[in-house]
Design a protein around this motif. Structure first.
Motif, PDB file in Angstrom:
ATOM      1  N   ALA A 110      46.545  35.921 111.111  1.00 51.35           N
ATOM      2  CA  ALA A 110      46.128  34.943 110.103  1.00 51.35           C
ATOM      3  C   ALA A 110      47.286  34.602 109.178  1.00 51.35           C
ATOM      4  N   LEU A 111      47.419  33.322 108.880  1.00 52.29           N
ATOM      5  CA  LEU A 111      48.424  32.842 107.931  1.00 52.29           C
ATOM      6  C   LEU A 111      47.717  32.074 106.828  1.00 52.29           C
ATOM      7  N   LEU A 112      48.026  32.413 105.598  1.00 47.59           N
ATOM      8  CA  LEU A 112      47.388  31.813 104.430  1.00 47.59           C
ATOM      9  C   LEU A 112      48.441  31.110 103.596  1.00 47.59           C
ATOM     10  N   GLY A 113      48.244  29.821 103.358  1.00 45.57           N
ATOM     11  CA  GLY A 113      49.202  29.060 102.578  1.00 45.57           C
ATOM     12  C   GLY A 113      49.037  29.299 101.080  1.00 45.57           C
ATOM     13  N   LEU A 114      50.021  29.916 100.482  1.00 42.16           N
ATOM     14  CA  LEU A 114      50.038  30.097  99.032  1.00 42.16           C
ATOM     15  C   LEU A 114      50.888  29.012  98.366  1.00 42.16           C
ATOM     16  N   ARG A 115      51.830  28.479  99.116  1.00 43.82           N
ATOM     17  CA  ARG A 115      52.585  27.284  98.737  1.00 43.82           C
ATOM     18  C   ARG A 115      52.987  26.615 100.050  1.00 43.82           C
ATOM     19  N   ARG A 116      52.652  25.365 100.238  1.00 43.33           N
ATOM     20  CA  ARG A 116      52.833  24.689 101.523  1.00 43.33           C
ATOM     21  C   ARG A 116      54.265  24.811 102.036  1.00 43.33           C
ATOM     22  N   GLN A 117      54.393  25.035 103.352  1.00 38.18           N
ATOM     23  CA  GLN A 117      55.691  25.222 103.986  1.00 38.18           C
ATOM     24  C   GLN A 117      55.779  24.401 105.282  1.00 38.18           C
ATOM     25  N   PRO A 118      55.667  23.084 105.209  1.00 35.49           N
ATOM     26  CA  PRO A 118      55.664  22.271 106.439  1.00 35.49           C
ATOM     27  C   PRO A 118      56.985  22.280 107.186  1.00 35.49           C
ATOM     28  N   ASP A 119      58.089  22.717 106.531  1.00 30.11           N
ATOM     29  CA  ASP A 119      59.387  22.689 107.197  1.00 30.11           C
ATOM     30  C   ASP A 119      59.685  23.968 107.965  1.00 30.11           C
TER      31      ASP A 119
END
Length: 338
Positions: free
Chosen positions: A298-307
């Protein structure tokens, strides 16, 4: 509603005394009071403020016969979890919140493993209070949980999972599942290795990218499920990246363009997800299909990392992504039978 003093005195067969100024407080136990004065809707046990003007009823909170996790018996599989023993390796910011969450779910016994003592810089993220500064984190946690969650027995052990691996290995014989929230690469890999050799599922929780991503890995000791090292190597060969070495750098060591956001509440979100993963694993195994998880990673976005490279390229804050397990790699010293 104020009861007239004459009526109150008539309803109290003994112990009544005339009020002076400013009056007094009294508690009455009268099982028949509700029937005698239905307009007041009075319980059997009532507190009163008695003055010259009359008696004013005040509600009283009475401890019920059943308290704690047993109150949820009709809605939650209390018995299964009360009989569950979980080892938690790492009692830092994520670990302390994980311990509280596991106890909140009703896990009957926690063994806490961590050699560190609580320091001033820990307070901004840790669940323990400043009065515990200088004490072992596991000891502070055990005392807090004893007060808040007495249904959970806690064994605090100030051990290092690497240095005291033999001792930890012996404890796994009386453990149902292992959770690791320890900092650094080595403790996570040692935990996964010990758990697999003991035939136990391990749940690993951490934050990546200076606190921008939360990660939960569930490692089953099954033939088609690889260890953490196998998973990282397979991702790298598929064009991804291995974020694990950055764990040894610690929080706040990124550049100005990637500021550290590992604030306590973000870390506690990861802790809650780690606890849910552990409890869901136990309950699914006990025959509760409604607790089945959608994946093993599982991966949870705490601050978006689209790169970031897949699967770490989360497009939105608070996005939760689940991935399947990755098979073992040939020659892995953890996954292959000794």
């Amino acid at each position: 509603m104020l009861m007239k003093l004459d009526a109150f005195r008539a309803a109290v067969p003994n112990g009544y005394k005339a009020p002076g100024d400013p009056g007094y407080w009294a508690i009455t136990h009268a099982p028949g009071l509700k029937d005698a004065y239905p307009e007041h809707d009075l319980p059997d046990l009532v507190a009163w403020h008695v003055t010259r003007e009359g008696a004013q009823p005040i509600s009283v909170s009475v401890e019920p016969e059943i308290t704690g996790i047993q109150q949820l018996n009709d809605h939650w599989p209390v018995e299964e979890l009360q009989n569950t023993r979980i080892m938690l390796i790492g009692a830092g910011s994520i670990g302390s919140a994980t311990a509280h969450a596991l106890a909140g779910y009703g896990v009957g016994h926690l063994t806490l493993i961590d050699p560190d003592r609580l320091d001033w810089h820990n307070l901004v993220r840790h669940t323990s209070a400043r009065k515990h500064i200088g004490r072992h984190k596991v000891t502070a946690l055990a005392e807090e949980l004893a007060s808040l969650r007495p249904d959970t027995a806690v064994t605090p052990l100030p051990l290092d999972v690497i240095e005291h691996a033999d001792h930890v290995r012996s404890l796994l014989a009386d453990t149902h599942l292992v959770v690791c929230t320890a900092d650094g690469v080595a403790p996570r890999r040692v935990t996964g290795h010990l758990a697999r050799r003991a035939g136990l599922t391990a749940v690993l929780a951490c934050v990546l990218q200076d606190g921008a991503l939360g990660e939960i890995l569930r490692l089953h000791p099954w033939p088609r499920h690889g260890c953490i090292t196998c998973r990282r190597q397979s991702l790298a060969e598929a064009g991804g990246l291995d974020p694990e070495p950055a764990l040894d750098a610690g929080y706040g060591t990124g550049t100005r363009h990637r500021p550290m956001t590992a604030v306590g509440s973000d870390l506690h979100l990861v802790a809650q997800l780690a606890a849910k993963t552990a409890v869901a694993t136990v309950l699914e195994r006990a025959g509760h299909p409604d607790q089945r998880l959608p994946g093993e990673h599982a991966l949870l976005g705490l601050r978006r990392q689209p790169d970031w490279a897949p699967p770490f390229n989360l497009d939105h804050t608070a996005e939760l992504r689940w991935r399947p397990a990755i098979p073992p790699r040939a020659g892995c010293p953890t996954c292959e039978a000794p």
